[in-house]
Design a protein around this motif. Structure first.
Motif, PDB file in Angstrom:
ATOM      1  N   ASN A 122      53.403  47.221  43.110  1.00 20.25           N
ATOM      2  CA  ASN A 122      52.110  46.537  43.099  1.00 20.25           C
ATOM      3  C   ASN A 122      50.910  47.494  42.985  1.00 20.25           C
ATOM      4  OD1 ASN A 122      50.091  44.675  43.465  1.00 20.25           O
ATOM      5  ND2 ASN A 122      51.208  43.516  45.004  1.00 20.25           N
ATOM      6  N   GLN A 123      50.815  48.425  43.942  1.00 18.23           N
ATOM      7  CA  GLN A 123      49.634  49.303  43.964  1.00 18.23           C
ATOM      8  C   GLN A 123      49.568  50.180  42.722  1.00 18.23           C
ATOM      9  OE1 GLN A 123      50.124  50.161  48.396  1.00 18.23           O
ATOM     10  NE2 GLN A 123      48.263  51.248  47.861  1.00 18.23           N
ATOM     11  N   ALA A 124      50.709  50.728  42.323  1.00 17.33           N
ATOM     12  CA  ALA A 124      50.716  51.648  41.179  1.00 17.33           C
ATOM     13  C   ALA A 124      50.403  50.900  39.880  1.00 17.33           C
ATOM     14  CB  ALA A 124      52.076  52.324  41.081  1.00 17.33           C
ATOM     15  N   TYR A 125      50.971  49.701  39.714  1.00 14.49           N
ATOM     16  CA  TYR A 125      50.690  48.923  38.499  1.00 14.49           C
ATOM     17  C   TYR A 125      49.202  48.549  38.455  1.00 14.49           C
ATOM     18  CZ  TYR A 125      55.451  48.161  36.689  1.00 14.49           C
ATOM     19  OH  TYR A 125      56.696  48.320  36.119  1.00 14.49           O
ATOM     20  N   ALA A 126      48.650  48.173  39.625  1.00 14.95           N
ATOM     21  CA  ALA A 126      47.226  47.806  39.665  1.00 14.95           C
ATOM     22  C   ALA A 126      46.375  48.999  39.258  1.00 14.95           C
ATOM     23  CB  ALA A 126      46.849  47.327  41.065  1.00 14.95           C
ATOM     24  N   SER A 169      52.015  34.960  38.018  1.00 12.09           N
ATOM     25  CA  SER A 169      53.417  35.078  38.469  1.00 12.09           C
ATOM     26  C   SER A 169      53.415  35.730  39.842  1.00 12.09           C
ATOM     27  CB  SER A 169      54.157  35.976  37.482  1.00 12.09           C
ATOM     28  OG  SER A 169      53.496  37.227  37.451  1.00 12.09           O
ATOM     29  N   PHE A 170      54.610  36.018  40.384  1.00  9.53           N
ATOM     30  CA  PHE A 170      54.665  36.726  41.675  1.00  9.53           C
ATOM     31  C   PHE A 170      53.876  38.026  41.576  1.00  9.53           C
ATOM     32  CE2 PHE A 170      58.716  34.318  42.328  1.00  9.53           C
ATOM     33  CZ  PHE A 170      58.284  33.639  43.454  1.00  9.53           C
ATOM     34  N   SER A 171      54.141  38.807  40.505  1.00  5.00           N
ATOM     35  CA  SER A 171      53.450  40.091  40.416  1.00  5.00           C
ATOM     36  C   SER A 171      51.976  39.901  40.073  1.00  5.00           C
ATOM     37  CB  SER A 171      54.136  41.036  39.432  1.00  5.00           C
ATOM     38  OG  SER A 171      54.808  40.353  38.441  1.00  5.00           O
ATOM     39  N   GLY A 172      51.678  38.930  39.198  1.00  9.50           N
ATOM     40  CA  GLY A 172      50.272  38.679  38.837  1.00  9.50           C
ATOM     41  C   GLY A 172      49.440  38.297  40.055  1.00  9.50           C
ATOM     42  N   ARG A 173      50.059  37.518  40.950  1.00  5.53           N
ATOM     43  CA  ARG A 173      49.325  37.096  42.158  1.00  5.53           C
ATOM     44  C   ARG A 173      49.038  38.285  43.071  1.00  5.53           C
ATOM     45  NH1 ARG A 173      52.283  32.233  41.743  1.00  5.53           N
ATOM     46  NH2 ARG A 173      53.890  32.869  43.214  1.00  5.53           N
ATOM     47  N   GLY A 174      49.919  39.285  43.026  1.00  5.77           N
ATOM     48  CA  GLY A 174      49.682  40.489  43.825  1.00  5.77           C
ATOM     49  C   GLY A 174      48.660  41.403  43.170  1.00  5.77           C
ATOM     50  N   LEU A 175      48.696  41.439  41.834  1.00  5.86           N
ATOM     51  CA  LEU A 175      47.827  42.376  41.113  1.00  5.86           C
ATOM     52  C   LEU A 175      46.372  41.909  41.055  1.00  5.86           C
ATOM     53  CD1 LEU A 175      50.171  43.124  38.061  1.00  5.86           C
ATOM     54  CD2 LEU A 175      49.447  44.777  39.809  1.00  5.86           C
ATOM     55  N   ALA A 176      46.164  40.606  40.876  1.00  2.00           N
ATOM     56  CA  ALA A 176      44.807  40.100  40.603  1.00  2.00           C
ATOM     57  C   ALA A 176      43.785  40.529  41.669  1.00  2.00           C
ATOM     58  CB  ALA A 176      44.834  38.585  40.418  1.00  2.00           C
ATOM     59  N   PRO A 177      44.060  40.307  42.973  1.00  2.96           N
ATOM     60  CA  PRO A 177      43.042  40.720  43.953  1.00  2.96           C
ATOM     61  C   PRO A 177      42.818  42.228  43.982  1.00  2.96           C
ATOM     62  CG  PRO A 177      45.003  39.836  45.054  1.00  2.96           C
ATOM     63  CD  PRO A 177      45.194  39.611  43.592  1.00  2.96           C
ATOM     64  N   ARG A 178      43.907  43.005  43.789  1.00  2.00           N
ATOM     65  CA  ARG A 178      43.757  44.468  43.781  1.00  2.00           C
ATOM     66  C   ARG A 178      42.862  44.890  42.609  1.00  2.00           C
ATOM     67  NH1 ARG A 178      48.938  44.816  46.452  1.00  2.00           N
ATOM     68  NH2 ARG A 178      48.594  46.278  48.153  1.00  2.00           N
ATOM     69  N   LEU A 179      43.067  44.255  41.457  1.00  2.00           N
ATOM     70  CA  LEU A 179      42.242  44.581  40.283  1.00  2.00           C
ATOM     71  C   LEU A 179      40.798  44.158  40.528  1.00  2.00           C
ATOM     72  CD1 LEU A 179      44.725  43.617  37.449  1.00  2.00           C
ATOM     73  CD2 LEU A 179      43.809  45.891  37.919  1.00  2.00           C
ATOM     74  N   GLY A 180      40.639  43.040  41.224  1.00  2.00           N
ATOM     75  CA  GLY A 180      39.286  42.575  41.555  1.00  2.00           C
ATOM     76  C   GLY A 180      38.516  43.658  42.298  1.00  2.00           C
ATOM     77  N   VAL A 181      39.188  44.304  43.252  1.00  2.00           N
ATOM     78  CA  VAL A 181      38.539  45.365  44.033  1.00  2.00           C
ATOM     79  C   VAL A 181      38.309  46.604  43.158  1.00  2.00           C
ATOM     80  CG1 VAL A 181      38.823  46.935  45.997  1.00  2.00           C
ATOM     81  CG2 VAL A 181      39.504  44.535  46.209  1.00  2.00           C
ATOM     82  N   LYS A 182      39.358  47.017  42.459  1.00  3.36           N
ATOM     83  CA  LYS A 182      39.258  48.256  41.667  1.00  3.36           C
ATOM     84  C   LYS A 182      38.208  48.169  40.566  1.00  3.36           C
ATOM     85  CE  LYS A 182      44.027  49.777  42.359  1.00  3.36           C
ATOM     86  NZ  LYS A 182      43.817  51.011  43.103  1.00  3.36           N
ATOM     87  N   LEU A 183      38.033  46.962  39.997  1.00  2.00           N
ATOM     88  CA  LEU A 183      37.112  46.813  38.855  1.00  2.00           C
ATOM     89  C   LEU A 183      35.806  46.140  39.271  1.00  2.00           C
ATOM     90  CD1 LEU A 183      39.785  45.607  36.252  1.00  2.00           C
ATOM     91  CD2 LEU A 183      38.789  47.887  36.424  1.00  2.00           C
ATOM     92  N   ASN A 184      35.663  45.907  40.573  1.00  2.00           N
ATOM     93  CA  ASN A 184      34.472  45.206  41.065  1.00  2.00           C
ATOM     94  C   ASN A 184      34.274  43.901  40.272  1.00  2.00           C
ATOM     95  OD1 ASN A 184      32.288  44.782  42.657  1.00  2.00           O
ATOM     96  ND2 ASN A 184      30.877  46.013  41.411  1.00  2.00           N
ATOM     97  N   ASN A 205      32.474  41.984  35.277  1.00  2.09           N
ATOM     98  CA  ASN A 205      33.927  42.123  35.084  1.00  2.09           C
ATOM     99  C   ASN A 205      34.643  40.917  35.665  1.00  2.09           C
ATOM    100  OD1 ASN A 205      33.617  44.569  33.858  1.00  2.09           O
ATOM    101  ND2 ASN A 205      33.940  45.762  35.714  1.00  2.09           N
ATOM    102  N   LYS A 206      35.699  40.507  34.959  1.00  7.50           N
ATOM    103  CA  LYS A 206      36.416  39.293  35.398  1.00  7.50           C
ATOM    104  C   LYS A 206      37.925  39.528  35.349  1.00  7.50           C
ATOM    105  CE  LYS A 206      32.740  36.595  33.197  1.00  7.50           C
ATOM    106  NZ  LYS A 206      31.815  37.745  33.148  1.00  7.50           N
ATOM    107  N   VAL A 207      38.616  38.991  36.335  1.00  3.28           N
ATOM    108  CA  VAL A 207      40.085  39.030  36.331  1.00  3.28           C
ATOM    109  C   VAL A 207      40.574  37.590  36.399  1.00  3.28           C
ATOM    110  CG1 VAL A 207      42.143  39.738  37.612  1.00  3.28           C
ATOM    111  CG2 VAL A 207      40.190  41.286  37.477  1.00  3.28           C
ATOM    112  N   ILE A 208      41.465  37.256  35.470  1.00  2.89           N
ATOM    113  CA  ILE A 208      41.964  35.876  35.396  1.00  2.89           C
ATOM    114  C   ILE A 208      43.483  35.917  35.447  1.00  2.89           C
ATOM    115  CG2 ILE A 208      42.244  33.911  33.825  1.00  2.89           C
ATOM    116  CD1 ILE A 208      39.518  34.525  32.691  1.00  2.89           C
ATOM    117  N   SER A 209      44.085  35.077  36.307  1.00  4.67           N
ATOM    118  CA  SER A 209      45.545  34.932  36.203  1.00  4.67           C
ATOM    119  C   SER A 209      45.839  33.506  35.735  1.00  4.67           C
ATOM    120  CB  SER A 209      46.240  35.284  37.523  1.00  4.67           C
ATOM    121  OG  SER A 209      46.018  34.295  38.479  1.00  4.67           O
ATOM    122  N   LEU A 210      46.654  33.431  34.689  1.00  2.84           N
ATOM    123  CA  LEU A 210      46.904  32.162  34.001  1.00  2.84           C
ATOM    124  C   LEU A 210      48.176  31.497  34.537  1.00  2.84           C
ATOM    125  CD1 LEU A 210      46.151  30.330  31.483  1.00  2.84           C
ATOM    126  CD2 LEU A 210      47.754  31.749  30.183  1.00  2.84           C
TER     127      LEU A 210
END
Ligand code: FAD
Length: 323
Positions: free
Chosen positions: A73-77, A97-112, A151-156
């Motif tokens: 999770n952390q490394a992919y983000a 997906s399972f991984s997308g749900r984990g990645l989206a909030p982390r990306l939200g923080v990293k990309l503001n 910046n926007k992060v969207i999980s479909l």
């Protein structure tokens, strides 16, 4: 502004949801007159990568490393954020997906970035506003959410958007990502495959059984119905709690959230906790002998009748139709 998609693979083959996400992002790129980059992480063959161009990626970037073979999770983000910054992507899109749900909030923080998860449709872009329709309250409602940040992060949501051909030249490049040791504190060691069937979150048709099926010995007819429709099997929580079916089939608030094109519920009452995980299904068919079962309120089609009479008739009718 450009758009970046993270295309998820399983064992080197892209998931169907990866192509949905690329098709969805292509439509937004066309709306916004911008370019679309697709990112693949892990070991994926060139022939497989080229498929991302078929569904509309202008550029395909790959990041491959021994430590990234399995999802971390952390490394992919971190890798996705590095690529987004390097590409100047202001919209990052992934599957919910399972991984997308984990990645989206982390990306939200990293990309503001503003994050919208479980998105169901293309954004409405109007006068600089960017509004998306998403599921809310564990799928019990839909919400229109405006993302006001640059910046926007969207999980479909899987199955929410159709895969569309939009062939682009195949431009594949390796991206040199920096891997940070602290991102590997939790590592996935092994994936144990419990079924060779389509994973429930990605299934287009689901046959689901509840306590009205009376016992595990009666699942044969649901398996037969699933077989002829090319469907995946699911169940309500009490069914898996009783050991009639594996927990991996349990859908609902405390189980898996699904969004198939067709959900057929057999002998399930439609408790709020069950509906929480299935109400994003496009078409819901309910078979229940109790005309007052709550599930009928959210059903597109309802059959009031005994499952042990209705299901065999349905199987016979479908077989006849297929002849
Ligand atoms: P029942 O409520 O017993 O309903 C059986 C249905 O079958 C009835 O409507 C009956 O009319 C019908 N029936 C009986 N015989 C026949 C027949 N011969 N032919 C046709 N129909 C027939 N539940 C989930 O499913 N998923 C969850 O994630 C979940 N999470 C929960 C979380 C919490 C915190 C709590 C408190 C509960 C949760 N539950 C969940 C349980 C939920 O509240 C319900 O108890 C459960 O969904 C009921 O399962 P069911 O519909 O299979 O069984």
């Amino acid at each position: 502004m450009s758009i970046l998609v993270y295309a998820e693979n399983a064992g080197g083959s892209f998931k169907k949801s990866a192509f949905e996400v690329v098709s969805y992002a292509r439509a937004i790129a066309d709306q916004s007159n911008t370019t679309l980059t697709a990112l693949s992480i892990g070991d994926v063959e060139n022939a497989e990568l080229k498929q991302l161009a078929q569904y509309g990626a202008d550029k395909i970037l790959t990041v491959s490393h021994d430590k990234l073979k399995n999802f971390v999770n952390q490394a992919y983000a971190s890798v996705i954020a590095q690529v987004a910054k390097s590409e100047g992507a202001s919209i990052v899109i992934l599957s919910n997906s399972f991984s997308g749900r984990g990645l989206a909030p982390r990306l939200g923080v990293k990309l503001n970035a503003g994050v919208a998860d479980g998105v169901m449709a293309l954004p409405i872009q109007n006068g600089g506003k960017f509004t998306v329709k998403k599921t809310a309250f564990s799928g019990k409602a839909f919400a229109m959410v405006e993302l006001t940040s640059a910046n926007k992060v969207i999980s479909l949501t899987p199955n929410a958007y159709k895969i569309v051909d939009s062939v682009k030249p195949e431009q594949i490049e390796a991206f040199n990502a920096t891997l940070n040791e602290p991102d590997f504190k939790a590592m996935l060691k092994e994936i144990v495959q419990t079924t060779d069937k389509v994973p429930l979150p990605e299934a287009e048709i689901i046959i689901s059984g509840g306590r009205g099926m009376k016992g595990p010995e009666n699942w044969g007819m649901l398996e037969e119905l699933a077989e002829i429709l090319g469907a995946a099997l699911a169940c309500s929580k009490p069914v898996s709690d009783a050991g009639w079916r594996p927990h991996s089939e349990h859908v609902g608030q405390t189980g898996i959230a699904v969004s198939p094109n067709l959900y057929i519920a057999v002998g399930i009452s439609g408790a709020i906790q069950h509906l929480a995980g299935v109400s994003s299904s496009k078409t819901i068919v309910v078979i229940n002998k109790d005309p007052d079962a709550p599930f009928f309120k959210v059903a597109d089609y309802g059959i009031v009748g005994d499952a042990f009479e209705v299901v065999p008739k349905l199987i016979a009718a479908i077989k006849n139709f297929k002849k």
